[in-house]
Design an enzyme around this catalytic site. Structure first.
Site, PDB file in Angstrom:
ATOM      1  CE1 TYR A   1      -4.357   1.175   0.015  1.00  0.00           C
ATOM      2  CE2 TYR A   1      -3.456   2.836   1.499  1.00  0.00           C
ATOM      3  CZ  TYR A   1      -4.461   2.393   0.669  1.00  0.00           C
ATOM      4  OH  TYR A   1      -5.597   3.162   0.486  1.00  0.00           O
TER       5      TYR A   1
ATOM      6  CB  SER B   1       4.182   5.414  -4.452  1.00  0.00           C
ATOM      7  OG  SER B   1       3.874   6.301  -5.518  1.00  0.00           O
TER       8      SER B   1
ATOM      9  CG  HIS C   1       9.373  -1.708 -12.868  1.00  0.00           C
ATOM     10  ND1 HIS C   1       9.674  -1.458 -14.195  1.00  0.00           N
ATOM     11  CD2 HIS C   1      10.566  -1.760 -12.221  1.00  0.00           C
ATOM     12  CE1 HIS C   1      10.991  -1.360 -14.340  1.00  0.00           C
ATOM     13  NE2 HIS C   1      11.548  -1.549 -13.160  1.00  0.00           N
TER      14      HIS C   1
END
Length: 334
Positions: A26, A28, A109
């Site tokens: 939890y 960014s 990512h």
């Protein structure tokens, strides 16, 4: 080759109505994506370590955080939004054994998947949905009715259903409002690392520090050097953002524009481009990934030492003092 870009009409949010989305982490991106998805009507659960600041934040935002393993076992789409350097260990200890065939393992990512630190088990597709902006912007733009553009990519052999669920997820966080570009996990990972190292973080930071130091060494006031080499950078970047290089050059003085054309190439030289290509090769062949992985396995001594050193630079001290006087900005201190 023209990129394929998807918008709101290309995504069906209803595909997620019977799905549970587990957001692991939890921080960014996690806080932004979880809240946006919930506001879009999705069923969202959060996996976060008890006792952490992010756990308390999730509670403040109305979630009931679960242990990572439990959140994984409950999720149909499981999005790892944990820091790159801890994902692999947590995946192997708490996530992998709790995935089932038909689940989708997500990330924003592709570092660990691309470089082989995480391999989804049989029957589990990998899906990347990556907003091209920090989490606070993903959240604030969604709340305004807009959205941060995003990327979408799948593992080799992933199903069409996975892609459609990915587009629905992107719509849920606001990405299709700005446009979702189809890419590959390899392309997202390698270009993201290159941009961070050569321009957005590494290149800009070193340019700013070096320019500040040159002015101060020449006897100019540090406050003047700070304004010219760091503070005003935002004004230029905003012009880039709004209209590209041409709009920036249109907006500044003719003197500044001439200095751009005549002096810029003396800073970014052919030698700089050679080094950029070396950095890109280190990313492509996995050298950077191996270096970063080994650094963390050793407890990140070099990384932490560099962080401490740069936080004590003169430009940081001068900037902190000057920002405290700028009542019109929301000054931040680390």
């Amino acid at each position: 080759m023209t990129a394929k870009i998807y918008y709101d009409n290309d995504a069906d949010l209803s595909l997620l109505k019977d799905k549970t989305i587990a957001i692991l982490g939890y921080g960014s991106q996690g806080h932004a994506q979880a809240q946006n998805l919930r506001d879009s009507g999705c069923n969202v659960i959060v996996g976060q370590r008890p006792g952490s600041a992010n756990y308390d934040l999730a509670v403040q935002h109305g979630f009931e955080p679960l242990p990572i393993d439990e959140a994984t076992s409950r999720g149909d789409l499981v999005n790892m939004l944990l820091p790159d350097e801890v994902q692999s260990d947590i995946y192997h200890s708490q996530i992998r054994e709790n995935l089932e065939p038909g689940n989708i393992l997500m990330c924003s990512h592709g570092f660990n998947i691309h470089f082989g630190q995480i391999a989804p088990p049989e029957g589990v597709d990998a899906l990347l949905v990556a907003p091209k902006g920090p989490g606070h912007l993903v959240r604030s733009e969604y709340e305004k009715g807009g959205g941060v553009p995003a990327l979408i990519a799948m593992s080799e052999g992933a199903s069409e259903e996975t892609k459609q669920l990915g587009l629905a997820y992107a719509k849920g966080i606001g990405g299709t409002r700005g446009g979702v570009i189809e890419t590959t996990i390899a392309e997202e990972t390698e270009t993201d690392l290159f941009g961070e190292q050569v321009v957005l973080c590494g290149g800009v930071s070193e340019l700013v520090k070096a320019a500040f130091e040159v002015l101060v060494e020449a006897g100019y006031q540090p406050e003047m050097a700070y304004f010219e080499c760091l503070h005003e950078l935002k004004l230029i970047v905003d012009l880039f953002y709004e209209g590209g290089l041409s709009y920036m050059r249109y907006s500044v003085s003719n003197t500044a524009e001439y200095g751009d054309y005549s002096r810029g190439p003396r800073i970014i030289t052919d030698e700089t481009r050679v080094e950029m290509r070396k950095i890109l090769l280190e990313i492509q062949n996995g050298d950077f990934a191996r270096e970063w992985i080994l650094e963390n396995k050793a407890g990140a001594p070099g990384f932490l030492a560099r962080r401490r050193r740069d936080r004590n630079l003169q430009i940081e001290q001068v900037g902190q003092r000057l920002r405290s006087l700028m009542t019109w900005i929301d000054a931040k201190n680390v």
